[in-house]
Write a protein that holds these residues in place. Structure first.
Motif, PDB file in Angstrom:
ATOM      1  N   ILE A  84     -10.871  17.417   5.342  1.00  0.00           N
ATOM      2  CA  ILE A  84     -10.654  18.021   4.023  1.00  0.00           C
ATOM      3  C   ILE A  84     -10.831  16.947   2.940  1.00  0.00           C
ATOM      4  N   GLY A  85     -10.212  15.783   3.150  1.00  0.00           N
ATOM      5  CA  GLY A  85     -10.345  14.688   2.188  1.00  0.00           C
ATOM      6  C   GLY A  85     -11.783  14.249   2.012  1.00  0.00           C
ATOM      7  N   ASP A  86     -12.518  14.141   3.111  1.00  0.00           N
ATOM      8  CA  ASP A  86     -13.921  13.734   3.042  1.00  0.00           C
ATOM      9  C   ASP A  86     -14.748  14.718   2.223  1.00  0.00           C
ATOM     10  N   ASN A  87     -14.454  16.006   2.374  1.00  0.00           N
ATOM     11  CA  ASN A  87     -15.193  17.020   1.614  1.00  0.00           C
ATOM     12  C   ASN A  87     -14.833  16.988   0.130  1.00  0.00           C
ATOM     13  N   LEU A  90     -16.976  14.462  -1.513  1.00  0.00           N
ATOM     14  CA  LEU A  90     -18.324  14.962  -1.794  1.00  0.00           C
ATOM     15  C   LEU A  90     -18.349  15.854  -3.030  1.00  0.00           C
ATOM     16  N   LEU A  91     -17.202  16.452  -3.340  1.00  0.00           N
ATOM     17  CA  LEU A  91     -17.082  17.246  -4.569  1.00  0.00           C
ATOM     18  C   LEU A  91     -16.644  16.389  -5.760  1.00  0.00           C
ATOM     19  N   LYS A  92     -16.437  15.079  -5.505  1.00  0.00           N
ATOM     20  CA  LYS A  92     -15.981  14.124  -6.510  1.00  0.00           C
ATOM     21  C   LYS A  92     -14.603  14.484  -7.073  1.00  0.00           C
ATOM     22  N   ARG A  93     -13.805  15.125  -6.241  1.00  0.00           N
ATOM     23  CA  ARG A  93     -12.417  15.436  -6.594  1.00  0.00           C
ATOM     24  C   ARG A  93     -11.527  14.423  -5.869  1.00  0.00           C
ATOM     25  N   TYR A  94     -11.476  13.220  -6.433  1.00  0.00           N
ATOM     26  CA  TYR A  94     -10.883  12.096  -5.725  1.00  0.00           C
ATOM     27  C   TYR A  94      -9.362  12.199  -5.590  1.00  0.00           C
ATOM     28  N   ASP A  95      -8.689  12.767  -6.583  1.00  0.00           N
ATOM     29  CA  ASP A  95      -7.234  12.933  -6.468  1.00  0.00           C
ATOM     30  C   ASP A  95      -6.886  13.854  -5.299  1.00  0.00           C
ATOM     31  N   ASP A  96      -7.679  14.909  -5.119  1.00  0.00           N
ATOM     32  CA  ASP A  96      -7.453  15.816  -3.995  1.00  0.00           C
ATOM     33  C   ASP A  96      -7.756  15.121  -2.661  1.00  0.00           C
ATOM     34  N   ALA A  97      -8.786  14.289  -2.656  1.00  0.00           N
ATOM     35  CA  ALA A  97      -9.101  13.524  -1.441  1.00  0.00           C
ATOM     36  C   ALA A  97      -7.925  12.631  -1.067  1.00  0.00           C
ATOM     37  N   LYS A 123      -7.760   4.102   2.832  1.00  0.00           N
ATOM     38  CA  LYS A 123      -8.725   4.916   2.085  1.00  0.00           C
ATOM     39  C   LYS A 123      -8.072   5.542   0.854  1.00  0.00           C
ATOM     40  N   ALA A 124      -6.911   6.124   1.073  1.00  0.00           N
ATOM     41  CA  ALA A 124      -6.220   6.791  -0.031  1.00  0.00           C
ATOM     42  C   ALA A 124      -5.892   5.808  -1.149  1.00  0.00           C
ATOM     43  N   ASP A 125      -5.407   4.629  -0.785  1.00  0.00           N
ATOM     44  CA  ASP A 125      -5.037   3.642  -1.792  1.00  0.00           C
ATOM     45  C   ASP A 125      -6.241   3.177  -2.602  1.00  0.00           C
ATOM     46  N   MET A 126      -7.402   3.106  -1.972  1.00  0.00           N
ATOM     47  CA  MET A 126      -8.593   2.641  -2.688  1.00  0.00           C
ATOM     48  C   MET A 126      -9.057   3.631  -3.757  1.00  0.00           C
ATOM     49  N   LEU A 127      -8.773   4.904  -3.579  1.00  0.00           N
ATOM     50  CA  LEU A 127      -9.183   5.903  -4.566  1.00  0.00           C
ATOM     51  C   LEU A 127      -8.027   6.408  -5.419  1.00  0.00           C
ATOM     52  N   ARG A 128      -6.841   5.900  -5.147  1.00  0.00           N
ATOM     53  CA  ARG A 128      -5.647   6.417  -5.838  1.00  0.00           C
ATOM     54  C   ARG A 128      -5.642   5.990  -7.305  1.00  0.00           C
ATOM     55  N   SER A 129      -5.416   6.933  -8.192  1.00  0.00           N
ATOM     56  CA  SER A 129      -5.295   6.648  -9.620  1.00  0.00           C
ATOM     57  C   SER A 129      -3.823   6.607 -10.005  1.00  0.00           C
ATOM     58  N   THR A 130      -3.441   5.527 -10.675  1.00  0.00           N
ATOM     59  CA  THR A 130      -2.056   5.382 -11.122  1.00  0.00           C
ATOM     60  C   THR A 130      -2.039   4.786 -12.528  1.00  0.00           C
ATOM     61  N   ALA A 131      -0.994   5.062 -13.252  1.00  0.00           N
ATOM     62  CA  ALA A 131      -0.785   4.449 -14.566  1.00  0.00           C
ATOM     63  C   ALA A 131       0.705   4.200 -14.743  1.00  0.00           C
ATOM     64  N   GLN A 132       1.062   2.950 -15.005  1.00  0.00           N
ATOM     65  CA  GLN A 132       2.452   2.584 -15.249  1.00  0.00           C
ATOM     66  C   GLN A 132       2.533   1.858 -16.581  1.00  0.00           C
ATOM     67  N   LEU A 133       3.494   2.239 -17.403  1.00  0.00           N
ATOM     68  CA  LEU A 133       3.629   1.673 -18.740  1.00  0.00           C
ATOM     69  C   LEU A 133       4.792   0.693 -18.818  1.00  0.00           C
ATOM     70  N   PHE A 134       4.578  -0.379 -19.578  1.00  0.00           N
ATOM     71  CA  PHE A 134       5.585  -1.428 -19.735  1.00  0.00           C
ATOM     72  C   PHE A 134       5.632  -1.860 -21.198  1.00  0.00           C
ATOM     73  N   ILE A 135       6.802  -2.304 -21.627  1.00  0.00           N
ATOM     74  CA  ILE A 135       6.911  -2.916 -22.945  1.00  0.00           C
ATOM     75  C   ILE A 135       7.307  -4.379 -22.768  1.00  0.00           C
ATOM     76  N   GLU A 136       6.753  -5.211 -23.628  1.00  0.00           N
ATOM     77  CA  GLU A 136       7.114  -6.628 -23.616  1.00  0.00           C
ATOM     78  C   GLU A 136       8.432  -6.788 -24.358  1.00  0.00           C
ATOM     79  N   THR A 137       9.303  -7.619 -23.807  1.00  0.00           N
ATOM     80  CA  THR A 137      10.613  -7.812 -24.419  1.00  0.00           C
ATOM     81  C   THR A 137      11.025  -9.264 -24.306  1.00  0.00           C
ATOM     82  N   ASP A 138      12.040  -9.630 -25.043  1.00  0.00           N
ATOM     83  CA  ASP A 138      12.598 -10.978 -24.950  1.00  0.00           C
ATOM     84  C   ASP A 138      13.247 -11.137 -23.579  1.00  0.00           C
TER      85      ASP A 138
END
Length: 541
Positions: A84-87, A90-97, A123-138
Motif C-alpha cells: 500500500i505504501g509503495d503504491n 507512485l501516486l506521490k502521496r508521501y504522507d500516506d506512504a 523508509k518512513a523516516d526518509m519521507l516523513r514531513s515534520t515541522a517543530q517551532l521554537f523561540i529563542e530565549t535568554d
C-alpha cells in the motif's frame, strides 16, 4: 432382527453424523473460499498495479489487509501495508506512504521480523514531513532544565571540538608549525574548546606530552581516545595504567577520557564480550578517579550503529560521566524510497536513539563525526548536499537536542578499508564556509567553563507568551534540501525565511489568549511547495 426402535435410534445417530460431516466440510470449504478470496484480492491488486491503476490496487490491498489482521497473520499484514505504501509513493502521496510503512513496521515487529520492521521505519523516516517551532530565549530563563551537574558541563550550550591532527593545512607533525590548537581556529574563525587525540593503550606517555602542553598553552581541553588495540586483556590495574592516569592528572587540563569507543561495533578488537568490556571500563574509571580526580571525566562512547546491543555495554551511571556517540553521514542513495538516487536521511536525527536512552541521565557528547562532501563509491561530488546537511545539523541541534553538551567535527580525509572519507574542511571551501557560518551561533562554546547566552524553547503544541519573538523551525520533508519556509496565521503570511533555521520575527500579541494554528509551508530550490504542516500554539496573556 433389529426391532423398529433400535432401527430408529441407529438411523438418528447416522443422520446426526452425516449432518456433522456436512457442517465440517462446509466450514472447511468456507475457509478455503475465504483463503482463495483474500489471495484473489492480492492478485487483483497486482494486476491493477501492472495497469498503473495504483488507487485501485490500494483499495484491493486494504480489503486483503483487513482479513490478515483478523486472522492475526502479522507477516502478511506487514507485507500488505508495504505494498500500500509503495503504491502511494507512485501516486506521490508521501504522507500516506509514510503512515502505511509505519504500520508495516509495527506489524513486522509483531511477527518478529526485526529487520523488516527496521527497514520499514527507515523508509518512513526518509519521507516523513515534520515541522517543530521554537523561540529563542535568554538562557537564564531555562536555568538548569538541561543540566546534569556533571564535571565540565555547561548549563546551556555545547563545547565546540574537532579532530584536526590529520589536516596538513592546520597541523604540521614534523615541527608543530602550525599546531592544530592554533591552526584549526585560524582556519574556522573561532576558538574551539577541545580537540580529540587518539592514544594507543600501552604506548609511552611521552607521545602525549606535546599535545598536553599545546592544549595547556592555548586554553583548550583534550578528548583522549584511549584504545586497547591488543584487546581488553592488556588493561590491568598495574603500574602502566596508574602511571598514565597520574600523567594525565598532573597535566591540569580538562580531559574527557573516552575509553575503548564504538564497542558495539565488530570493527574494534574490544567488541564481543560486554561483561569483560564493562569490567575493564569500570577498572579504568576507578583508577583515573583515584589518580586524577580533579581534571578527568569518563566518556562512554558507542557508535550510533548497531543500535540493538548498545545498552549491553553500558558500564553503569556510577562509572560514566558523559555519554558520547560517533555520528557520521556519507551520501548513500541505496535506501532512497523514491529510487531517484537521493540520500534523504537526516544527519541530526541519526543519534536520536542514544539521546532518548541516556540524555535524561548524562550530558551527551558528539565525540566525533562529520558529513562527507563526496559519494566515495562513485567519486561524485556532493558538496551542496553536505553543505545543507551541515548547516541543518548545527542550526537544529540546539533546538532538538539541548542536552548535547559537546560536538566534535572529524577534520580529515582518511583512508579506511580503501574507502576514503571526505570530511576535511580545508579541502572544500564551500563546506568550510558552511561550518564557519554554523558555529558562529553563540550556543557553541569556545572554552570549558563558558555558558551559552541563548537557549531555545519548543512551542509546537505548547504555549508562547504574547509579544514579539524570534521564531525558528526544524522542518524536515521528503526533499533532501529546502530553499524557503513561510508561516501563515489566520490566512495571512506572517513571515518568510530563506535560510536555516528558518528564522523570522513574529509578534504574537494580536493572538493573546487564543489557540492559533500556524501553517508552515516548505519549498524546494525550484520554488515548488513540498509540504504543508499545521502547528498549534497557545498564546498566553
Amino acid at each position: 432382527m433389529m426391532n423398529s426402535g433400535k432401527k430408529m435410534r441407529a438411523f438418528g445417530r447416522m443422520a446426526i453424523l452425516a449432518i456433522a460431516i456436512v457442517m465440517l466440510l462446509t466450514v472447511v470449504n468456507d475457509n478455503e473460499v475465504k483463503a482463495l478470496n483474500v489471495w484473489g484480492l492480492v492478485k487483483e491488486a497486482q494486476k491493477l498495479e501492472q495497469k498503473k491503476d495504483y488507487a485501485g490496487a490500494i483499495a484491493k490491498y486494504k480489503q486483503a489487509v483487513a482479513d490478515f489482521v483478523a486472522k492475526k497473520e502479522y507477516g502478511n499484514t506487514a507485507n500488505m501495508y508495504r505494498r500500500i505504501g509503495d503504491n502511494y509513493v507512485l501516486l506521490k502521496r508521501y504522507d500516506d506512504a509514510v503512515s502505511n510503512w509505519d504500520l508495516e513496521s509495527s506489524y513486522a515487529d509483531k511477527a518478529s521480523q526485526t529487520q523488516v520492521s527496521l527497514a520499514a521505519k527507515r523508509k518512513a523516516d526518509m519521507l516523513r514531513s515534520t515541522a517543530q517551532l521554537f523561540i529563542e530565549t535568554d538562557a537564564a530563563s531555562v536555568g538548569g532544565a538541561n543540566y546534569h551537574g556533571a564535571k565540565f558541563e555547561p548549563k546551556n550550550g555545547a563545547l565546540l571540538g574537532a579532530y584536526a591532527e590529520l589536516d596538513p593545512v592546520v597541523h604540521n607533525p614534523a615541527n608543530g608549525k602550525p599546531f592544530y590548537t592554533t591552526g584549526f581556529p585560524e582556519l574556522t574563525g573561532k576558538k574551539h574548546a577541545a580537540y580529540l587525540l587518539y592514544f594507543t593503550y600501552g604506548k609511552p606517555f611521552s607521545n602525549l606530552k606535546n599535545h598536553i602542553s599545546q592544549a595547556a598553552a592555548n586554553g583548550t581541553a583534550l578528548q583522549l581516545g584511549l584504545q586497547p588495540m591488543k584487546g581488553l586483556a592488556e588493561v590491568k590495574d598495574d603500574a602502566y595504567l596508574r602511571g598514565l592516569a597520574r600523567e594525565v592528572g598532573e597535566s591540569g587540563i580538562p580531559v574527557f577520557l573516552r575509553f575503548a569507543n564504538e564497542m558495539n561495533g565488530d570493527w574494534v578488537p574490544w567488541h564481543g564480550d560486554p561483561k569483560a568490556y564493562i569490567e575493564k571500563f569500570r577498572l579504568v574509571a576507578k583508577v583515573f578517579k583515584e589518580e586524577a580526580p580533579d581534571n578527568v571525566v569518563m566518556v562512554w562512547s558507542p557508535d550510533r550503529l548497531p543500535e540493538h546491543n548498545i545498552s549491553d555495554y553500558y558500564p553503569g551511571d556510577a562509572y560514566v560521566d558523559w555519554v558520547g556517540v560517533s555520528l557520521y553521514t556519507i551520501f548513500n542513495p541505496a535506501f532512497d524510497p523514491l529510487k531517484l538516487g537521493e540520500d534523504r536521511s537526516s544527519h541530526v536525527e541519526k543519534f536520536d536513539n542514544i539521546y532518548k536512552m541516556y540524555a535524561a541521565r548524562k550530558p551527551i557528547f558528539i565525540s566525533e563525526g562529520g558529513i562527507s562532501y563526496m559519494y566515495p563509491e562513485k567519486k561524485l561530488d556532493k558538496t551542496d548536499w553536505a553543505v545543507y546537511k551541515t548547516k541543518e545539523f548545527y542550526a537544529s541541534l540546539p533546538m532538538l537536542y539541548p542536552k548535547v553538551k559537546g560536538v566534535f567535527w572529524f577534520d580529515s580525509n582518511h583512508d579506511s578499508s580503501n574507502r576514503i572519507k571526505y570530511y576535511m574542511l580545508s579541502a572544500n571551501r564551500k563546506l568550510l564556509d558552511a561550518y564557519k557560518t554554523s558555529i558562529a551561533n553563540p550556543f557553541y562554546l569556545s572554552a570549558v567553563g563558558a555558558e551559552s547566552p541563548v537557549a531555545y524553547k519548543q512551542i509546537s503544541g505548547g504555549a508562547v507568551a504574547a509579544g514579539k519573538h524570534k521564531m525558528s523551525a526544524y522542518v524536515k520533508t521528503w526533499s533532501p534540501r529546502l530553499a524557503k519556509v513561510t508561516y501563515e496565521i489566520g490566512g495571512r503570511n506572517v513571515g518568510t525565511a530563506v535560510s536555516l533555521p528558518w528564522t523570522v520575527h513574529i509578534d504574537f500579541t494580536p493572538y493573546k489568549g487564543k489557540k492559533i494554528e500556524v501553517i508552515v509551508k516548505a519549498y524546494d530550490n525550484t520554488n515548488k511547495l513540498v509540504t504543508t504542516r499545521s502547528v498549534y500554539v497557545t498564546v498566553k496573556g
